[in-house]
Design a protein around this motif. Structure first.
Motif, PDB file in Angstrom:
ATOM      1  N   SER A 116      -7.420 -10.718  20.055  1.00  0.00           N
ATOM      2  CA  SER A 116      -7.570 -11.510  19.704  1.00  0.00           C
ATOM      3  C   SER A 116      -9.012 -10.922  18.951  1.00  0.00           C
ATOM      4  O   SER A 116      -9.409 -11.452  17.462  1.00  0.00           O
ATOM      5  CB  SER A 116      -8.125 -12.551  19.726  1.00  0.00           C
ATOM      6  OG  SER A 116      -6.174 -13.746  20.279  1.00  0.00           O
ATOM      7  N   ALA A 117      -9.941 -10.568  19.480  1.00  0.00           N
ATOM      8  CA  ALA A 117     -10.809 -10.070  19.114  1.00  0.00           C
ATOM      9  C   ALA A 117     -11.169  -8.718  18.591  1.00  0.00           C
ATOM     10  O   ALA A 117     -12.416  -9.188  17.135  1.00  0.00           O
ATOM     11  CB  ALA A 117     -12.260  -9.263  20.189  1.00  0.00           C
ATOM     12  N   SER A 156      -3.682 -21.070  20.993  1.00  0.00           N
ATOM     13  CA  SER A 156      -4.896 -20.822  20.975  1.00  0.00           C
ATOM     14  C   SER A 156      -5.309 -22.203  20.917  1.00  0.00           C
ATOM     15  O   SER A 156      -6.373 -22.756  20.223  1.00  0.00           O
ATOM     16  CB  SER A 156      -4.643 -20.652  19.402  1.00  0.00           C
ATOM     17  OG  SER A 156      -3.681 -21.249  18.870  1.00  0.00           O
ATOM     18  N   MET A 189      -8.224 -17.254  25.068  1.00  0.00           N
ATOM     19  CA  MET A 189      -7.061 -16.729  26.681  1.00  0.00           C
ATOM     20  C   MET A 189      -8.489 -15.678  27.409  1.00  0.00           C
ATOM     21  O   MET A 189      -8.067 -15.012  28.094  1.00  0.00           O
ATOM     22  CB  MET A 189      -6.999 -15.267  25.572  1.00  0.00           C
ATOM     23  CG  MET A 189      -6.066 -15.475  24.597  1.00  0.00           C
ATOM     24  SD  MET A 189      -4.454 -15.714  25.977  1.00  0.00           S
ATOM     25  CE  MET A 189      -4.327 -17.585  25.766  1.00  0.00           C
ATOM     26  N   HIS A 190      -9.545 -16.237  27.055  1.00  0.00           N
ATOM     27  CA  HIS A 190     -11.173 -15.387  27.765  1.00  0.00           C
ATOM     28  C   HIS A 190     -11.424 -16.493  28.764  1.00  0.00           C
ATOM     29  O   HIS A 190     -11.765 -16.156  30.057  1.00  0.00           O
ATOM     30  CB  HIS A 190     -12.430 -15.516  27.482  1.00  0.00           C
ATOM     31  CG  HIS A 190     -13.740 -15.917  27.529  1.00  0.00           C
ATOM     32  ND1 HIS A 190     -13.951 -14.348  28.351  1.00  0.00           N
ATOM     33  CD2 HIS A 190     -14.491 -16.651  28.230  1.00  0.00           C
ATOM     34  CE1 HIS A 190     -15.152 -14.674  28.902  1.00  0.00           C
ATOM     35  NE2 HIS A 190     -15.148 -15.324  28.972  1.00  0.00           N
ATOM     36  N   THR A 214      -3.233 -11.852  29.892  1.00  0.00           N
ATOM     37  CA  THR A 214      -4.326 -12.840  28.783  1.00  0.00           C
ATOM     38  C   THR A 214      -5.436 -11.477  28.640  1.00  0.00           C
ATOM     39  O   THR A 214      -6.000 -12.550  27.645  1.00  0.00           O
ATOM     40  CB  THR A 214      -4.966 -13.700  29.579  1.00  0.00           C
ATOM     41  OG1 THR A 214      -5.150 -13.430  31.208  1.00  0.00           O
ATOM     42  CG2 THR A 214      -3.423 -14.846  29.760  1.00  0.00           C
ATOM     43  N   SER A 215      -6.002 -10.935  29.274  1.00  0.00           N
ATOM     44  CA  SER A 215      -6.707 -10.720  28.916  1.00  0.00           C
ATOM     45  C   SER A 215      -6.698  -9.269  28.127  1.00  0.00           C
ATOM     46  O   SER A 215      -7.342  -9.233  26.990  1.00  0.00           O
ATOM     47  CB  SER A 215      -7.555  -9.362  30.315  1.00  0.00           C
ATOM     48  OG  SER A 215      -8.274  -8.299  29.667  1.00  0.00           O
ATOM     49  N   ARG A 248      -8.489 -18.342  19.963  1.00  0.00           N
ATOM     50  CA  ARG A 248      -7.174 -17.511  20.531  1.00  0.00           C
ATOM     51  C   ARG A 248      -7.893 -16.696  21.632  1.00  0.00           C
ATOM     52  O   ARG A 248      -7.405 -15.919  22.692  1.00  0.00           O
ATOM     53  CB  ARG A 248      -6.458 -16.893  19.906  1.00  0.00           C
ATOM     54  CG  ARG A 248      -5.065 -16.079  20.639  1.00  0.00           C
ATOM     55  CD  ARG A 248      -4.372 -15.892  20.264  1.00  0.00           C
ATOM     56  NE  ARG A 248      -3.371 -16.320  19.490  1.00  0.00           N
ATOM     57  CZ  ARG A 248      -3.084 -16.684  18.094  1.00  0.00           C
ATOM     58  NH1 ARG A 248      -3.014 -15.525  17.289  1.00  0.00           N
ATOM     59  NH2 ARG A 248      -2.064 -17.442  18.030  1.00  0.00           N
ATOM     60  N   MET A 249      -9.186 -15.948  21.013  1.00  0.00           N
ATOM     61  CA  MET A 249      -9.948 -15.365  21.736  1.00  0.00           C
ATOM     62  C   MET A 249     -10.177 -16.043  22.517  1.00  0.00           C
ATOM     63  O   MET A 249     -10.872 -15.966  24.669  1.00  0.00           O
ATOM     64  CB  MET A 249     -11.016 -14.516  20.958  1.00  0.00           C
ATOM     65  CG  MET A 249     -12.030 -13.720  21.642  1.00  0.00           C
ATOM     66  SD  MET A 249     -12.900 -12.975  20.580  1.00  0.00           S
ATOM     67  CE  MET A 249     -14.844 -14.272  20.795  1.00  0.00           C
ATOM     68  N   THR A 250     -11.189 -17.457  22.301  1.00  0.00           N
ATOM     69  CA  THR A 250     -12.239 -18.260  23.490  1.00  0.00           C
ATOM     70  C   THR A 250     -11.125 -18.716  24.450  1.00  0.00           C
ATOM     71  O   THR A 250     -11.031 -19.013  26.019  1.00  0.00           O
ATOM     72  CB  THR A 250     -12.309 -19.705  22.678  1.00  0.00           C
ATOM     73  OG1 THR A 250     -13.462 -19.475  21.362  1.00  0.00           O
ATOM     74  CG2 THR A 250     -13.057 -20.195  23.512  1.00  0.00           C
ATOM     75  N   THR A 307      -7.907 -16.185  30.990  1.00  0.00           N
ATOM     76  CA  THR A 307      -8.753 -14.516  32.075  1.00  0.00           C
ATOM     77  C   THR A 307      -9.472 -14.908  33.473  1.00  0.00           C
ATOM     78  O   THR A 307      -9.206 -14.921  34.367  1.00  0.00           O
ATOM     79  CB  THR A 307      -8.786 -14.153  31.289  1.00  0.00           C
ATOM     80  OG1 THR A 307      -8.544 -13.014  30.279  1.00  0.00           O
ATOM     81  CG2 THR A 307      -9.181 -12.612  32.394  1.00  0.00           C
ATOM     82  N   LYS A 333      -6.782 -11.125  24.815  1.00  0.00           N
ATOM     83  CA  LYS A 333      -7.621 -11.625  24.542  1.00  0.00           C
ATOM     84  C   LYS A 333      -9.103 -10.095  23.880  1.00  0.00           C
ATOM     85  O   LYS A 333      -9.338 -10.933  22.408  1.00  0.00           O
ATOM     86  CB  LYS A 333      -8.841 -12.421  25.868  1.00  0.00           C
ATOM     87  CG  LYS A 333     -10.569 -11.729  25.121  1.00  0.00           C
ATOM     88  CD  LYS A 333     -11.191 -11.625  27.147  1.00  0.00           C
ATOM     89  CE  LYS A 333     -12.676 -11.705  26.178  1.00  0.00           C
ATOM     90  NZ  LYS A 333     -13.822 -11.435  27.360  1.00  0.00           N
TER      91      LYS A 333
END
Length: 270
Positions: free
Chosen positions: A11-12, A72, A228-229, A4-5, A224-226, A232, A8
């Motif tokens: 996606s970032a 996401s 996965m953050h 997941t990290s 998705r970034m949010t 994590t 992230k």
């Protein structure tokens, strides 16, 4: 947690590129709309021709823009919920069909509704030309009279943590209502205002659809970034709890062994 990290970070990186693209095209889209408004303000009400025809709404086409991949958060489900709300409330009793852009939306919507066209591959090569082909199909479906109204449903990008679900009318073009006086100025139009307007309208519609898909694309990576953050963080917390539980169990086992050894030694001494 490592997976997941990594997702992230991916996606970032993609979000930065997608955010730059939508930020760069918004001024162009806004200026094109402003130009259209200035021209429309000085023309007759029927200047938009077939694009502004207001018919009795009997059939509606909803264009649901989602993503091809999940993980996401509520990104896709929010669009699907909005399409269901429109179908069951705003357009209840009318014929409602769908065009889906994105695999996730297609998989969910086709279970209960009619999907006449699905475009999953547009995200593989997201260019204005590829989107323009879809826009031309939408225009043709409206002009031919098959549908009386076409609405885009998508996530508008605000920032990485916030996406706003939009239900935006694509066709017919709504009458332009503005409190700001139009700055038509003293222009010379060649060949004529009407011809320029009828050339600008299809271009404006293509730009509107391209902007909506670009918005959705940036929103997808932000969501998705949010997600996965958060995943994590949850995995890190779970790892710490498991480590603590393991250490307690290990400590208890060692204590029992020591007690058994001490008990055995005392028995031998006795």
């Amino acid at each position: 947690m490592q997976i997941t990290s990594a997702m992230k970070m991916v996606s970032a990186a993609k979000l930065k590129k997608a955010q730059d693209a939508i930020t760069a095209m918004r001024p162009y889209a806004e200026k094109l709309t402003e130009l259209l408004q200035n021209l429309s303000a000085s023309l007759d009400g029927d200047a938009g021709g077939e694009f502004t025809t207001q018919r009795e709404v009997k059939s509606v086409l909803l264009v649901a823009i989602t993503s091809n991949r999940g993980l996401s958060g509520a990104f896709n489900s929010n669009v699907i919920k909005e399409t269901r709300r429109l179908t069951e409330k705003d357009y209840a009793g009318k014929q409602v069909d769908f065009i889906t852009i994105g695999k996730k939306g297609n998989d969910a919507i086709r279970k209960a509704n009619t999907v006449i066209l699905n475009n999953n591959g547009v995200f593989d090569n997201l260019t204005f030309d590829s989107v323009a082909e879809i826009a031309e199909e939408l225009i043709q479906l409206f002009v031919s009279g098959k549908y009386d109204k076409i609405v885009l449903v998508y996530n508008q990008f605000k920032n990485a943590a916030t996406q706003i679900v939009q239900a935006e009318q694509f066709l017919p073009l709504s009458p332009i209502m503005s409190d700001i006086p139009s700055s038509t100025g003293d222009y010379i139009f060649e060949p004529s205002k009407d011809e320029i307007l009828l050339t600008l309208i299809p271009k404006s519609l293509k730009t509107q659809l391209y902007k909506a898909i670009r918005d959705s694309y940036a929103s997808e990576h932000g969501a998705r970034m949010t997600a996965m953050h958060k995943a994590t963080d949850n995995a890190t917390e779970l790892r710490d709890q498991l480590k603590l539980t393991y250490n307690k169990a290990r400590q208890a086992a060692i204590t029992n062994e020591i007690l058994e050894i001490v008990g055995g030694a005392e028995a031998l001494n006795g």
